[in-house]
Design an enzyme around this catalytic site. Sequence first.
Site, PDB file in Angstrom:
ATOM      1  N   ASP A  21       0.780  -0.950  -0.097  1.00 30.41           N
ATOM      2  CA  ASP A  21      -0.155  -0.123   0.057  1.00 30.41           C
ATOM      3  C   ASP A  21       0.860   1.172  -0.008  1.00 30.41           C
ATOM      4  O   ASP A  21       1.883   1.403   0.671  1.00 30.41           O
ATOM      5  CB  ASP A  21      -0.655  -0.011   1.268  1.00 30.41           C
ATOM      6  CG  ASP A  21      -2.071   0.923   1.167  1.00 30.41           C
ATOM      7  OD1 ASP A  21      -2.726   1.092  -0.037  1.00 30.41           O
ATOM      8  OD2 ASP A  21      -2.794   1.361   1.897  1.00 30.41           O
ATOM      9  N   ASP A 122      -2.853   4.564  -2.843  1.00 31.17           N
ATOM     10  CA  ASP A 122      -4.192   5.124  -1.814  1.00 31.17           C
ATOM     11  C   ASP A 122      -4.343   6.722  -2.187  1.00 31.17           C
ATOM     12  O   ASP A 122      -3.688   7.402  -2.533  1.00 31.17           O
ATOM     13  CB  ASP A 122      -3.503   5.042  -0.539  1.00 31.17           C
ATOM     14  CG  ASP A 122      -4.823   5.384   0.423  1.00 31.17           C
ATOM     15  OD1 ASP A 122      -5.635   4.524   0.570  1.00 31.17           O
ATOM     16  OD2 ASP A 122      -4.756   6.528   0.996  1.00 31.17           O
ATOM     17  N   GLU A 179      -6.055   3.845  -6.587  1.00 29.27           N
ATOM     18  CA  GLU A 179      -7.325   3.907  -6.010  1.00 29.27           C
ATOM     19  C   GLU A 179      -7.872   5.465  -6.420  1.00 29.27           C
ATOM     20  O   GLU A 179      -7.449   6.359  -5.979  1.00 29.27           O
ATOM     21  CB  GLU A 179      -7.435   4.033  -4.465  1.00 29.27           C
ATOM     22  CG  GLU A 179      -8.666   4.217  -3.746  1.00 29.27           C
ATOM     23  CD  GLU A 179      -8.717   4.308  -2.108  1.00 29.27           C
ATOM     24  OE1 GLU A 179      -9.716   4.210  -1.644  1.00 29.27           O
ATOM     25  OE2 GLU A 179      -7.822   5.073  -1.856  1.00 29.27           O
ATOM     26  N   HIS A 253     -11.318  -2.605   2.409  1.00 26.35           N
ATOM     27  CA  HIS A 253     -11.519  -2.225   3.913  1.00 26.35           C
ATOM     28  C   HIS A 253     -12.186  -1.023   4.145  1.00 26.35           C
ATOM     29  O   HIS A 253     -12.446  -0.888   5.164  1.00 26.35           O
ATOM     30  CB  HIS A 253      -9.984  -1.804   4.139  1.00 26.35           C
ATOM     31  CG  HIS A 253      -9.292  -0.663   3.474  1.00 26.35           C
ATOM     32  ND1 HIS A 253      -9.150  -0.843   2.103  1.00 26.35           N
ATOM     33  CD2 HIS A 253      -9.012   0.523   3.935  1.00 26.35           C
ATOM     34  CE1 HIS A 253      -8.559   0.367   1.846  1.00 26.35           C
ATOM     35  NE2 HIS A 253      -8.647   1.394   2.969  1.00 26.35           N
ATOM     36  N   ASP A 254     -12.914  -0.460   2.948  1.00 29.09           N
ATOM     37  CA  ASP A 254     -13.460   0.896   3.021  1.00 29.09           C
ATOM     38  C   ASP A 254     -15.059   0.615   2.964  1.00 29.09           C
ATOM     39  O   ASP A 254     -15.823   1.433   2.936  1.00 29.09           O
ATOM     40  CB  ASP A 254     -13.202   1.585   2.329  1.00 29.09           C
ATOM     41  CG  ASP A 254     -12.043   2.371   2.597  1.00 29.09           C
ATOM     42  OD1 ASP A 254     -11.420   2.549   3.828  1.00 29.09           O
ATOM     43  OD2 ASP A 254     -10.931   3.051   1.859  1.00 29.09           O
TER      44      ASP A 254
END
Length: 488
Positions: A21, A122, A179, A253-254
Amino acid sequence: MPQFDELLAESHRRGIRVIMDLVINHTSDEHPWFVESRSSKDNPKRDYYIWRPGKNGLEPNNWESIFGGSAWQLDEATGEYYMHLFSVKQPDLNWENADVRRELYDMINWWLDKGIDGFRVDAITHVKKIKSLPDLPNQDRKRYVPSWDGHRNREGLLDYLRELKAETFAKYDIMTVGEANGVELTQAEDFVGEAAGVFNMIFQFEHMTIDQGPGGKWNLRPDWKLSELKEILSRWQTGHEGRGWNALFLENHDVPRSVSRFGNDRDYHAASAKMLATCYMLMQGMPYIYQGQEIGMTNVRFDSLEQYRDVEIMNWFREGAAAGLSKSELLEPVYAQGRDNARTPMQWNGGKHAGFSQAEPWIEVNPNYVDINVERQLQDPHSILQYYKKLIRLRASELAAIYGSYELLLPEDERVYAYLRTLGEEKLLVLCSFCEHIAAICLPEEVAKSRSLLLLGNVKPAERITEDDALGGSLALQPYEARVYKLV
């Protein structure tokens, strides 16, 4: 670091690639850069972050943080505000400062020189802000205004991303996925085009808002339609074809757990989890499986507000309580949309803390871990986990599942998602019922007259794998049934 080096070496020895990440929109407020930045107005690192004086006794502008509340935090020591699009503990870096970008590139290359195999990047579409940081229109007279228009996918972003690629990614044989909230399909060439794209893939989130009302994620919309989901996913499937590679996902994860969101985690838990896997993993692109999705982990329903940990949920509780919402009115949206649904510990077995750790985890384990866990599903040949393995093997063995074109069938049907993958003479037919009742469908004539072999199904699969003279025009699917046919 010695542990990481061992992880990387042993992964590579096993043919596993390691993707990290990469968070470069913001840092922690405890990062040495920010500690220096906030120490004084004339510190050399002051301009590494976005600082502004207040305006008329208030914040520098009316932007709202993505997690709720103001996007600005007052620093008492220096009397100025710093920007945080996310948590107050995540101050945004100032990408306008060339020194910031150079330090980030050096850090990225340090990891790539170590031998990692790529990055999930990210929040990358937020690094470019409107330079003047103006107030945004506020027709509803809100205290703070959702600030997407001020910082998401702004003009000039691609200049930064092309520089980022040239200084880092392009020098290595790696994979990158951005992302990329706010990126439109029309920008496919710039973001994921083979020749000039800045990433190999992007995560787009259009389908992740389908069950949200105009008020955002806490404004539930239970009456969303399957035809709407088909339209969104199909548009990205056909729009990317020949231009770029899709990143396929239903969980991260969101977002909530997919079996609780798009399936039925009560009466058809296993069937709907397998169906959802079939539906998205055989589309064109790279399927991503989020931890626990492969065993059908579900949303969690904690009884107490104090059991939750996510900063976004905490802000929702605080603002909702101030607005007079009851405990149930606060919890019900969290049960459906809260990020902690995807953040309870991985359920490895039926032991203490679900086998995740001998220590007390940061958040409680979902109470259903006794029934839903890896150890139990490894012992069951018909489990969700075993089905994922079959699905992965099928995808790897059928080139049409990887390279075939995508064609949506029955676009208006609100019960069944049906599509074809075609590569030359090879055709795969994927049928997925999103319905709690038997769903009878009529296939197009050219499909119905094809001879077929059922490669995979989630309802009594061993009994259903047969080769027919013809598929037939009418089929009846059981609740949440999935079938994958090879047409010959």
